[in-house]
Structures are given as C-alpha cells and as structure tokens.
Design a protein around this motif. Structure first.
Motif, PDB file in Angstrom:
ATOM      1  N   PHE A   7       0.838  -1.212   0.000  1.00  0.00           N
ATOM      2  CA  PHE A   7       0.000   0.000   0.000  1.00  0.00           C
ATOM      3  C   PHE A   7       0.866   1.252   0.000  1.00  0.00           C
ATOM      4  O   PHE A   7       0.493   2.265  -0.601  1.00  0.00           O
ATOM      5  CB  PHE A   7      -0.965  -0.018   1.190  1.00  0.00           C
ATOM      6  N   TRP A  10       1.609   1.913  -3.507  1.00  0.00           N
ATOM      7  CA  TRP A  10       0.421   2.258  -4.288  1.00  0.00           C
ATOM      8  C   TRP A  10      -0.065   3.678  -3.966  1.00  0.00           C
ATOM      9  O   TRP A  10      -0.799   4.298  -4.747  1.00  0.00           O
ATOM     10  CB  TRP A  10      -0.681   1.223  -3.987  1.00  0.00           C
ATOM     11  N   GLY A  57      -6.803   5.277   3.928  1.00  0.00           N
ATOM     12  CA  GLY A  57      -6.096   5.458   2.662  1.00  0.00           C
ATOM     13  C   GLY A  57      -5.681   6.903   2.446  1.00  0.00           C
ATOM     14  O   GLY A  57      -5.119   7.547   3.346  1.00  0.00           O
ATOM     15  N   ASP A  76      -4.705   3.131   9.848  1.00  0.00           N
ATOM     16  CA  ASP A  76      -4.289   2.557   8.565  1.00  0.00           C
ATOM     17  C   ASP A  76      -2.877   2.011   8.784  1.00  0.00           C
ATOM     18  O   ASP A  76      -2.100   2.601   9.529  1.00  0.00           O
ATOM     19  CB  ASP A  76      -4.272   3.622   7.460  1.00  0.00           C
ATOM     20  N   PHE A  77      -2.568   0.879   8.160  1.00  0.00           N
ATOM     21  CA  PHE A  77      -1.233   0.323   8.425  1.00  0.00           C
ATOM     22  C   PHE A  77      -0.160   0.823   7.449  1.00  0.00           C
ATOM     23  O   PHE A  77       1.006   0.465   7.593  1.00  0.00           O
ATOM     24  CB  PHE A  77      -1.255  -1.203   8.551  1.00  0.00           C
ATOM     25  N   SER A  78      -0.553   1.678   6.475  1.00  0.00           N
ATOM     26  CA  SER A  78       0.443   2.173   5.516  1.00  0.00           C
ATOM     27  C   SER A  78       0.959   3.552   5.922  1.00  0.00           C
ATOM     28  O   SER A  78       0.182   4.502   6.060  1.00  0.00           O
ATOM     29  CB  SER A  78      -0.185   2.238   4.118  1.00  0.00           C
ATOM     30  N   MET A  81       0.209   6.158   3.125  1.00  0.00           N
ATOM     31  CA  MET A  81      -1.204   6.575   3.117  1.00  0.00           C
ATOM     32  C   MET A  81      -1.431   7.542   4.287  1.00  0.00           C
ATOM     33  O   MET A  81      -2.084   8.581   4.144  1.00  0.00           O
ATOM     34  CB  MET A  81      -2.136   5.370   3.263  1.00  0.00           C
ATOM     35  N   ALA A  97      -1.507   1.301  12.305  1.00  0.00           N
ATOM     36  CA  ALA A  97      -1.688   0.026  13.009  1.00  0.00           C
ATOM     37  C   ALA A  97      -2.381  -0.965  12.093  1.00  0.00           C
ATOM     38  O   ALA A  97      -3.069  -0.577  11.138  1.00  0.00           O
ATOM     39  CB  ALA A  97      -2.527   0.234  14.272  1.00  0.00           C
ATOM     40  N   ASP A  98      -2.191  -2.245  12.409  1.00  0.00           N
ATOM     41  CA  ASP A  98      -2.754  -3.332  11.599  1.00  0.00           C
ATOM     42  C   ASP A  98      -4.104  -3.757  12.194  1.00  0.00           C
ATOM     43  O   ASP A  98      -4.175  -4.223  13.342  1.00  0.00           O
ATOM     44  CB  ASP A  98      -1.764  -4.507  11.602  1.00  0.00           C
ATOM     45  N   LEU A  99      -5.154  -3.616  11.398  1.00  0.00           N
ATOM     46  CA  LEU A  99      -6.508  -3.924  11.903  1.00  0.00           C
ATOM     47  C   LEU A  99      -6.710  -5.407  12.188  1.00  0.00           C
ATOM     48  O   LEU A  99      -7.652  -5.765  12.911  1.00  0.00           O
ATOM     49  CB  LEU A  99      -7.557  -3.445  10.901  1.00  0.00           C
ATOM     50  N   ALA A 120     -11.516  -1.495   2.754  1.00  0.00           N
ATOM     51  CA  ALA A 120     -10.405  -1.925   3.606  1.00  0.00           C
ATOM     52  C   ALA A 120     -10.704  -3.265   4.289  1.00  0.00           C
ATOM     53  O   ALA A 120      -9.812  -4.106   4.415  1.00  0.00           O
ATOM     54  CB  ALA A 120     -10.100  -0.864   4.651  1.00  0.00           C
ATOM     55  N   HIS A 123      -9.852  -7.151   3.497  1.00  0.00           N
ATOM     56  CA  HIS A 123      -8.564  -7.790   3.797  1.00  0.00           C
ATOM     57  C   HIS A 123      -8.670  -8.725   5.002  1.00  0.00           C
ATOM     58  O   HIS A 123      -7.737  -9.461   5.300  1.00  0.00           O
ATOM     59  CB  HIS A 123      -7.481  -6.729   4.041  1.00  0.00           C
TER      60      HIS A 123
HETATM   61  C1  SAM Z   1      -8.122   0.100  -1.073  1.00  0.00           C
HETATM   62  S1  SAM Z   1      -7.549   1.199   0.138  1.00  0.00           S
HETATM   63  C2  SAM Z   1      -9.030   2.119   0.590  1.00  0.00           C
HETATM   64  C3  SAM Z   1      -8.714   3.501   1.057  1.00  0.00           C
HETATM   65  C4  SAM Z   1      -9.910   4.398   1.331  1.00  0.00           C
HETATM   66  N1  SAM Z   1     -10.670   3.955   2.477  1.00  0.00           N
HETATM   67  C5  SAM Z   1     -10.784   4.546   0.121  1.00  0.00           C
HETATM   68  O1  SAM Z   1     -11.951   4.171   0.173  1.00  0.00           O
HETATM   69  O2  SAM Z   1     -10.303   5.051  -0.900  1.00  0.00           O
HETATM   70  C6  SAM Z   1      -7.345   0.147   1.548  1.00  0.00           C
HETATM   71  C7  SAM Z   1      -6.680   0.873   2.713  1.00  0.00           C
HETATM   72  O3  SAM Z   1      -6.757   0.015   3.846  1.00  0.00           O
HETATM   73  C8  SAM Z   1      -5.483  -0.085   4.431  1.00  0.00           C
HETATM   74  N2  SAM Z   1      -5.382  -1.444   5.013  1.00  0.00           N
HETATM   75  C9  SAM Z   1      -5.485  -2.640   4.364  1.00  0.00           C
HETATM   76  N3  SAM Z   1      -5.343  -3.665   5.213  1.00  0.00           N
HETATM   77  C10 SAM Z   1      -5.145  -3.096   6.437  1.00  0.00           C
HETATM   78  C11 SAM Z   1      -4.922  -3.624   7.744  1.00  0.00           C
HETATM   79  N4  SAM Z   1      -4.847  -4.949   7.959  1.00  0.00           N
HETATM   80  N5  SAM Z   1      -4.765  -2.771   8.770  1.00  0.00           N
HETATM   81  C12 SAM Z   1      -4.830  -1.415   8.575  1.00  0.00           C
HETATM   82  N6  SAM Z   1      -5.012  -0.858   7.362  1.00  0.00           N
HETATM   83  C13 SAM Z   1      -5.184  -1.682   6.314  1.00  0.00           C
HETATM   84  C14 SAM Z   1      -4.468   0.151   3.299  1.00  0.00           C
HETATM   85  O4  SAM Z   1      -3.227   0.620   3.764  1.00  0.00           O
HETATM   86  C15 SAM Z   1      -5.202   1.182   2.454  1.00  0.00           C
HETATM   87  O5  SAM Z   1      -4.909   2.491   2.840  1.00  0.00           O
END
Ligand code: SAM
Length: 220
Positions: A7, A10, A57, A76-78, A81, A97-99, A120, A123
C-alpha cells in the motif's frame, strides 16, 4: 494480499487507479463515488461529530468530512497513506496500526457517532470481520452507525457471477462481503442492512439494537 509496504508503493497512484476502474464501471471499484457519497451523506446527519475511519487510505472520504468540521480519528497500516491523509487533515488523530490485530487501545476506549470503513475490511476473513464488527458496536454512541462500503454482494451467486466475468484479474486473496453469509452471525448482536450500489459494490449499515444502545451509551 497487499502488505502495508504494498500500500505504501500504491499510495501516490491510488486515486488515479481507483478513478479508472470507477469510470469504466468495472470490478473492483465500480460505484466507488456513489458508495463514498452514500456514507458521506449518512455521516453528515450529525454535525460536529466524532468519526472513526478504518483504512482511511488517501482520505478521499474523510477529508471531506473533516472540511465540514467533524473530528476525525483513524487507523491505517500504511505509512505513506497516513502521510497523505495527515497532510489533508492536520488535526485528525491518525494511528499506523494493523486492523487484523484489532483497533488500537487508545481509539477502542473512546466512543464515536459514526464509524466508517471503505474498501479496507475485505482484507479480513469473515470471522475476523465479525469479531471486529462486534467490538466496533461497543464503540458507537447512542444512534451511532457503522457504515462499511466495499466490494460486496447480496448473495454468493452474485459474487460468483462477478468472479467469472473478471476471472483474468480477480483477486483471490481478498475476502469480499457476501451479505447473506455474514448476516446470520451479525444478527446475534446488531441490526444490519445491505444497500447494493453497483454490480460489485455496496454499503452495509450496522447499528446496535435499540435497547442495548440505551444501556451501553458512553459519555466522553
Ligand atoms: C483500497 S484502500 C481504501 C482507502 C480508502 N478507504 C478509500 O476508500 O479510498 C485500503 C486501505 O486500507 C489499508 N489497510 C489494508 N489492510 C489493512 C490492515 N490490515 N490494517 C490497517 N489498514 C489496512 C491500506 O493501507 C489502504 O490504505
């Protein structure tokens, strides 16, 4: 499945690639703007509210709510972002942080008018989704809502039809919402409704049961 590093890479191209998929009405982002607008309009039913965004994001949605004066919290873990989102929303409280490990403690012990998550939570596998949603219900204020916008289908048959049509670029590592399969677990602890918006996306609206909301409402 993309890692946080995926991410990060991206992040700068994210808005453009979503726009291309959205404009061609194709999987996975067909209906993206309508999904975000639906959630925006629902969140705007409150004024000066507390909003938690999971997987914000580039903050396409939350930055609009921020501009309207809402207090924004997020996870958000990125790192990349987060940097983009923080620049758009300097006063927002954002955590990296990782959800899959749950909501960070500092955020989990507070209460929100609206909790949102767009594109999000796919995942997380279904059991992890249900566990997280259960926890999120306890973080909602009275009349609060959890609004999830994502690649989502009412039935497994609709999911499978979309998968067949998009076999060449279907992401096998993502766990898309199939409402008829999640709803039986959700109904044990909350009220939910699915609103299909495009052929592959929709909004799931979730609320505490009314009696429970009266008892568990938290003061800040
Ligand atoms: C496809 S993007 C969506 C971003 C935004 N919410 C949107 O609608 O445009 C997915 C986002 O979720 C975050 N993400 C994915 N898996 C995650 C996790 N396990 N923990 C935290 N953030 C996560 C990614 O870093 C990314 O910013």
């Amino acid at each position: 499945m993309l890692s946080n590093k995926g991410f990060d890479l991206w992040a700068n191209e994210y808005d453009r690639s979503v726009q291309l998929s959205e404009e061609s009405d194709s999987y996975p982002f067909a209906g993206y703007k309508d999904i975000l607008n639906t959630i925006y309009n629902e969140a705007m039913r409150h004024s000066d509210s507390r909003i938690l965004d999971l997987g914000f994001g580039t903050a396409v949605l939350t930055s609009q709510l921020y501009k309207q004066g809402h207090q924004i919290f997020g996870v958000d873990f990125s790192k990349e972002m987060l940097a983009i989102a923080q620049e758009k929303m300097p006063q927002a409280i954002l955590y990296q942080a990782d959800l899959t490990e749950g909501v960070p403690q500092n955020l989990a012990e507070q209460a929100y008018d609206t909790i949102i998550s767009t594109y999000a939570l796919h995942h997380l596998d279904d059991q992890a989704k249900v566990n997280l949603i259960k926890r999120l219900m306890s973080m909602l204020r009275k009349n609060g809502k959890l609004l999830i916008g994502d690649v989502a289908f009412e039935t497994r048959a609709k999911h499978d039809a979309c998968k067949l049509e998009n076999a060449h670029h279907w992401d096998e590592e993502e766990y898309y919402f199939v409402y008829e399969e999640l709803q039986p677990s959700l109904q044990a602890f909350c009220a939910s409704e699915f609103y299909p918006i495009s052929h592959c996306g929709g909004v799931i609206e979730l609320q505490k049961f009314e009696a429970e909301a009266d008892v568990t409402d938290k003061a800040i």
